[in-house]
Enzyme design. Structure first.
Site, PDB file in Angstrom:
ATOM      1  N   ARG A 178       8.261   0.615  -3.188  1.00  0.00           N
ATOM      2  CA  ARG A 178       8.908   1.678  -4.260  1.00  0.00           C
ATOM      3  C   ARG A 178       9.471   1.090  -5.713  1.00  0.00           C
ATOM      4  NH1 ARG A 178      13.272   4.501  -1.293  1.00  0.00           N
ATOM      5  NH2 ARG A 178      13.545   2.375  -0.260  1.00  0.00           N
ATOM      6  N   ASP A 189      13.841  -2.634  -0.587  1.00  0.00           N
ATOM      7  CA  ASP A 189      15.072  -2.841  -1.522  1.00  0.00           C
ATOM      8  C   ASP A 189      14.839  -3.822  -2.493  1.00  0.00           C
ATOM      9  OD1 ASP A 189      16.111  -0.567  -0.220  1.00  0.00           O
ATOM     10  OD2 ASP A 189      17.873  -1.667   0.538  1.00  0.00           O
ATOM     11  N   LYS A 215       1.594  -5.597   8.579  1.00  0.00           N
ATOM     12  CA  LYS A 215       2.759  -5.065   7.978  1.00  0.00           C
ATOM     13  C   LYS A 215       3.513  -4.091   8.906  1.00  0.00           C
ATOM     14  CE  LYS A 215       4.691  -3.153   3.628  1.00  0.00           C
ATOM     15  NZ  LYS A 215       5.129  -1.945   4.442  1.00  0.00           N
ATOM     16  N   CYS A 264       4.057   2.376   8.766  1.00  0.00           N
ATOM     17  CA  CYS A 264       4.046   3.941   8.302  1.00  0.00           C
ATOM     18  C   CYS A 264       4.902   4.622   9.313  1.00  0.00           C
ATOM     19  CB  CYS A 264       2.484   4.487   8.048  1.00  0.00           C
ATOM     20  SG  CYS A 264       2.844   6.015   7.343  1.00  0.00           S
ATOM     21  N   PRO A 288       0.926  -1.269   0.061  1.00  0.00           N
ATOM     22  CA  PRO A 288       0.080   0.071  -0.140  1.00  0.00           C
ATOM     23  C   PRO A 288       0.801   1.306   0.018  1.00  0.00           C
ATOM     24  CG  PRO A 288      -0.607  -1.491   1.720  1.00  0.00           C
ATOM     25  CD  PRO A 288       0.817  -2.011   1.201  1.00  0.00           C
ATOM     26  N   GLN A 343      -5.845  -2.070   3.223  1.00  0.00           N
ATOM     27  CA  GLN A 343      -5.209  -1.715   4.448  1.00  0.00           C
ATOM     28  C   GLN A 343      -5.846  -0.799   5.350  1.00  0.00           C
ATOM     29  OE1 GLN A 343      -1.356   0.312   4.842  1.00  0.00           O
ATOM     30  NE2 GLN A 343      -0.321  -1.437   4.992  1.00  0.00           N
TER      31      GLN A 343
END
Length: 378
Positions: free
Chosen positions: A237, A214, A150, A110, A25, A79
């Site tokens: 990302r 990553d 998460k 977050c 998300p 989420q």
């Protein structure tokens, strides 16, 4: 440390996910148009933007728009963010009773200051009793819907919480846990600690553990699973401006060496379609072209496109203007070497914004006052 999962995939409750890949998300990113673009490239589990539980139970108009799914989306994954077990439980029950989604993910990762300063997101697992109560309430409210968690490693290296939180989540009935191998203070800087994913997998053997951080290419996902023994990966990302990464992931995890290498013309076509889908979704061309501006640099990463051209694309005022400028790109320019790699915010933070006295007592179960005030509405 184990190998890549076989074609049985990863089981999250009653949901079988193959390849074992989850779209993370991302606020302002993973609305239905982007999820559709990613899903068209390859299968997986594609999660909505973060939804605030209080705003959901209050039926905030903006939030109700955010939880819409495209007609073809299956499995529908949402989420939820919250800090009050009672409100989180009500939100989960609402999702289940009204058939709003098929899977609920809880956000404890977050690192945004507006979230952590209220005790939410990556700050919350430090309050271990409160964390446990929230997971318990969500699982109870969700009924037969699977609930996943998460999270990050912790607030900082002096306040690591992921092993205890992972065990607690499993004990309270979570169907899977996902770990971003960074602390909150790292934000998106530095290098993700994949060893922490391996340690969590060892600590929580009874439910799937997913690794995050990553994963810039499909080969990164394969390497993470081999090195850590995790059951699947969460991609954030790495897919910004790269929806075809999900096709690469499906091929790589199935042992196929093929990878998508679109030229600039194909990328431009995807950009134009993405913007048009946003306009249809929002019912506003102006809102769509403004929202799309942040995607331009991600799509064009690595390509030889001048600064003036990029600025023109990010200042387009209409879909027609955007398409015209995309038509002016060098469409035969091939996929560039080194196109993968970091995208989005990558800096570390000097400190994590927390409520006063937050670190004084890890067993304090009190709900932070006005915790969701400044993020109500999604």
């Amino acid at each position: 440390m184990g190998g890549v999962a076989d074609n049985s995939g990863v089981r999250i409750g009653a949901i079988e996910v193959w390849p074992p890949v989850v779209l993370a998300p991302m606020a302002g990113i993973t609305s239905a148009p982007f999820r559709v673009l990613c899903r068209e490239q390859g299968p997986g589990l594609f999660v909505s933007e973060m939804i605030t539980t209080r705003a959901l139970v209050e039926r905030n108009a903006k939030t109700l728009r955010m939880i819409r799914f495209d007609r073809g989306e299956r499995t529908r994954s949402i989420q939820l963010y919250g800090v009050d077990p009672e409100v989180v439980g009500r939100a989960a029950r609402m999702v289940a009773d009204e058939g709003l989604a098929d899977h609920i993910d809880l956000n404890f990762g977050c690192p945004a200051p507006k979230v952590t300063r209220r005790g939410g997101g990556s700050a919350l697992p430090y309050k271990r009793r409160l964390f446990r109560a929230i997971v318990r309430a969500a699982v109870a409210g969700a009924g037969e819907l699977p609930v996943t968690v998460k999270m990050r490693k912790g607030i900082d290296d002096d306040h690591l919480t992921y092993l205890a939180a992972g065990r607690a989540a499993a004990e309270e009935g979570a169907s899977a846990v996902a770990l971003h191998g960074r602390t909150a203070v790292q934000h998106y800087g530095g290098v993700a600690d994949w060893e922490s994913v391996a340690r969590l997998k060892e600590a929580v053997p009874d439910i799937p553990v997913l690794g995050n951080g990553d994963i810039w290419s499909a080969d990164d996902a394969v390497r993470m699973m081999k090195e850590t023994g995790c059951d699947g990966v969460v991609v954030g990302r790495g897919c910004l401006g790269r929806p075809w990464l999900f096709g690469d992931l499906a091929r790589a995890l199935d042992g196929d060496p093929g990878r998508a290498r679109p030229n600039l013309g194909e990328v431009a076509g995807t950009m134009a379609r993405h913007a048009a889908m946003l306009a249809e979704w929002h019912g506003s061309e102006t809102q769509a072209v403004m929202e799309f501006r942040k995607h331009v640099g991600w799509y064009l990463k690595g390509f030889e496109v001048g600064g003036d051209v990029r600025r023109g694309l990010t200042t387009s005022a209409s879909l027609a203007e955007l398409r015209d400028r995309l038509d002016g790109l060098d469409h035969v320019q091939p996929w560039p070497d080194g196109a993968e790699g970091p995208r989005g915010k990558s800096s570390e933070r000097s400190h994590v914004h927390l409520p006063d006295g937050w670190l004084d007592d890890a067993d304090d179960c009190a709900v932070p006052g006005m915790a969701e005030l400044d993020i109500s509405g999604g």
